[in-house]
Design a protein around this motif. Sequence first.
Motif, mmCIF file in Angstrom:
data_model
loop_
_atom_site.group_PDB
_atom_site.id
_atom_site.type_symbol
_atom_site.label_atom_id
_atom_site.label_comp_id
_atom_site.label_asym_id
_atom_site.label_seq_id
_atom_site.Cartn_x
_atom_site.Cartn_y
_atom_site.Cartn_z
ATOM 1 N N GLN A 35 41.595 38.373 44.612
ATOM 2 C CA GLN A 35 40.443 38.498 43.683
ATOM 3 C C GLN A 35 38.996 38.282 44.166
ATOM 4 O OE1 GLN A 35 40.537 35.882 40.144
ATOM 5 N NE2 GLN A 35 39.363 37.145 39.059
ATOM 6 N N TRP A 76 41.615 42.399 35.518
ATOM 7 C CA TRP A 76 41.237 42.945 37.028
ATOM 8 C C TRP A 76 42.617 43.439 37.809
ATOM 9 C CZ3 TRP A 76 42.692 41.307 41.759
ATOM 10 C CH2 TRP A 76 43.110 39.868 41.874
ATOM 11 N N GLN A 77 43.538 42.600 37.389
ATOM 12 C CA GLN A 77 44.913 42.971 38.050
ATOM 13 C C GLN A 77 45.419 44.315 37.898
ATOM 14 O OE1 GLN A 77 44.432 40.092 36.100
ATOM 15 N NE2 GLN A 77 45.666 38.477 36.823
ATOM 16 N N SER A 87 44.498 50.949 43.795
ATOM 17 C CA SER A 87 45.304 50.923 45.109
ATOM 18 C C SER A 87 46.478 52.431 44.789
ATOM 19 C CB SER A 87 45.986 49.811 45.402
ATOM 20 O OG SER A 87 46.705 49.510 44.383
ATOM 21 N N THR A 123 51.201 46.552 44.529
ATOM 22 C CA THR A 123 49.840 45.981 44.218
ATOM 23 C C THR A 123 49.962 44.944 42.991
ATOM 24 O OG1 THR A 123 48.710 47.781 44.987
ATOM 25 C CG2 THR A 123 47.445 46.031 43.813
ATOM 26 N N VAL A 160 49.151 40.584 43.148
ATOM 27 C CA VAL A 160 48.205 40.384 42.572
ATOM 28 C C VAL A 160 48.680 39.397 41.598
ATOM 29 C CG1 VAL A 160 46.204 41.983 42.995
ATOM 30 C CG2 VAL A 160 47.551 42.084 40.859
ATOM 31 N N SER A 181 37.776 45.905 41.430
ATOM 32 C CA SER A 181 38.507 45.861 40.229
ATOM 33 C C SER A 181 38.012 45.062 38.933
ATOM 34 C CB SER A 181 39.933 45.109 40.674
ATOM 35 O OG SER A 181 40.331 45.761 41.864
ATOM 36 N N GLY A 199 42.885 46.865 39.351
ATOM 37 C CA GLY A 199 43.208 46.850 40.755
ATOM 38 C C GLY A 199 44.329 47.418 41.274
ATOM 39 N N PHE A 217 38.085 44.300 46.958
ATOM 40 C CA PHE A 217 39.043 44.823 46.325
ATOM 41 C C PHE A 217 38.933 44.279 44.850
ATOM 42 C CE2 PHE A 217 43.364 44.861 44.452
ATOM 43 C CZ PHE A 217 43.596 46.473 44.425
ATOM 44 N N GLY A 218 39.182 43.022 44.967
ATOM 45 C CA GLY A 218 38.911 42.119 43.736
ATOM 46 C C GLY A 218 37.769 42.349 42.935
ATOM 47 N N LEU A 245 40.478 45.578 50.742
ATOM 48 C CA LEU A 245 41.376 44.308 50.545
ATOM 49 C C LEU A 245 41.193 43.311 51.355
ATOM 50 C CD1 LEU A 245 44.955 46.152 49.954
ATOM 51 C CD2 LEU A 245 44.084 44.114 48.532
#
Lengths: 731, 85
Positions: free
Chosen positions: A553, A576-577, A584, A595, A599, A561, A580, A557-558, A543
């Motif tokens: 993003q 991607w959200q 998590s 999360t 995001v 994802s 992601g 992490f982004g 993250l």
Amino acid sequence: MAERTLRVALAGNPNAGKSTIFNVLTGSHQHVGNWPGKTVEKKEGFFEYRGLRVEMVDLPGTYSLSAYSPEEQIAQEYITEEHPDVVVNVIDASNFERNLYLTTQLLEIGVPLILVLNVWDVAQQLGYKIDVEKLSQLLGVPVLTAIASKGVGIAELKEALYRAAEHREEIRPREGLVKYEHALERAVRQLTEAIEQLPDLEGYRPRWLAVKLLEGDKHAERVISAHPQGAEVLALREKLKARLKHTYDDEIDIAFADGRYAFVRGLSRHVLTMPHRPPTTLSDRIDRIVTNRVLGIPLFLFLMYIVFNLVQTVSAPFMDWIDELFSGPITAWTLAALSAGHAPAWLVSLIADGIIAGVGSILVFVPGLMVMFFALAFLEDSGYLARAAFLMDKAMSFLGLNGRAFIPMILGFGCNVPAVYATRTIENRAARILTGILIPFMSCSARLPVYVVFGLALFGAHAGIVIWSLYLIGIVIASIAGWVLSHLVFTEVQKSVFVLELPHYRMPTLMTLWLHTWEHTSEFIRKAGTVILGISLLLWMLLNLPWGVKNPQQSYFGKVSSAIAPIYKPAGFGTWQAAGALVSGFVAKEVVISTMAQVYLSEPTSTAQAPAQLHPLEDLKQIVVNFGKATIDAAKAFLNVLTPGVNLFPKHGAEVSETGLSRTLSRAFTPLSAFAFLVYVLLYTPCVATVAAQAQEYGWRWALFSIALSLTTAWIAATGVYQIGLLLGFH
Amino acid sequence: MSNDGKQIPLSRLEVGKSGKIVRVSAPPNVRRRLLEMGLVPGENIFVQGLAPLGDPVEYVVRGTHLSLRRKDAANIIVEVNADGS
């Protein structure tokens, strides 16, 4: 300080009260671990008596000794290879003859032996008269009586061990005490003579090796074949076995068991008198109600309701307390200390968001686990757990499981972590692992917030039905997976036999319950805790790296994802959200929501800032006061649980509604893609803590298998829901 | 009773009746387990009762209470006792 040491192993049947004797003797001087390379619990401890240090190992409870099950193998190998100075054989006196079967095998091994006839009070209630002195004479080893749960007979046992340290050879059973039927006995003798010719047997008794070889025991075979002249002995064994086949057909094992029971019956004739008609004991009367055809199951479900609620509600106030302690004072103090030392920002974030949050997320499981371990130990030690398995066996057999799997599965609805530990009560290893792999399909309470937030955002008045259907889907998937796995992977479960002993009821002692609870909880913190902390730190790095990223993003992490997202396109949530949030969610399923808030609403990922002022004394006072409040809340919850239907202490205040997130979600998802997403959240990988528990209980191989199984199942189910939904015209 | 002295699978022995174990004919693994739990030829076995769902069945052998599934009990052949108790 003690100058001399005596190494003692405790052996006996399950339910004979071995653990109670172990606990009474060693108290807090004990250590729980695993046997090397096995997921079977190993308990060691020590005590000192008159300058003698007695080191004890509590062997797994077994009905017999062989290389057949891991438990029996461990017990047999420990006794024959580690050469304990004395074996204490704990016997349930109220089940005298069946318990003596194991004793015959200990006599054959020829290790110095002390017999403890435990549960002596129940034997008396049943009208058993056992001539202890005569038994001791006939076997040539000391025989004691005990009521371990009341501490009766413990002083005598210590004294007997003290004497054993001096005169160990005097309590070694004679060779050839247990004799077999004519033809079998001749074969045993012939093989014994051949084995006696082998030099250097490392303390193994030739006759024991002969018996075990004829029984086809793998352990004895290994010992002999490792020997330079072992091949001749093995050849003779084959010849003798072929000859025995004429007499016994392929029932040599029955002939051996028969010989041992004949020995036991012979002993009984001399030392035991049983009343012609057994008196009806309190235990029998309890059983008439508990296993009653009409009352049995409702009574069990009521008890389960209480246990489930105890684990959930009584632990909740303490969980909140731990949560507040970590997010409040501990974080504040640490931050203050760090800023006083001019620590760099990345270190502050690592410690506050990574380490402290990680440790907090481990300890938050502790209250629930303690309540669960305590309740389960009570049910097990009292004898009720065996009845529960008896009652529910048929229902569970459809899943390829046995009755003992029911309670862990139900606990899974609360939290999968204690549920996985609860599978320890399942004797058969394959059945235990299968249960542990199905548990994650039970929708735990951490998944509920995800359902609720999505339900309110996208399904409005139908949220209730959506949530209910998710629970149902979990059960259906577990049933299908159970059926398939028990037929394809765990075929052993189908072939094994489910024999269950229904022991006499007894009152567990508080000390045993507490030691059990404490040992297992601390084991969780040590073992599973390490894994959970490691994964939390990994996620923190994902993250926050590369350091200084403003938008999630752009973080690793982004990127991860975004790379995963396309996989979910067929299931309708390939953003991607969403991906992601799922990544998590591995830490804990409720994290999916926080999360998403981060995001979608781009809330800051780190809140680590030193407070303006510290009030250590006030903080400390507040911690103590809050703990008191939590205790009162827990007590209230406890009373509420015991009076179902009547809410003595109604809750005030409503849940905080996350309106900002709701609006965003209703734009980002359609009802269909949201439902597919929820099905995915229900079924996909067990959380870190569950995986850590699985790894601890069944080994990493099965933990990884569980992840792979659930990820595949979840993807297929979510995609199926979405695609079929589209075909049916939903959107 | 016409069943007296007859040899039947244990799974067909009625509640409240007892019999003498004649034979344990199961695959080796299963048989071992049954033997070490005390289900040996020659022993008397009493049918205590059924679980609420009809299976498994509770038996008493030499004072020990055991639960067995019907399909496993079918591997054990018993001779029905005459006195019915």
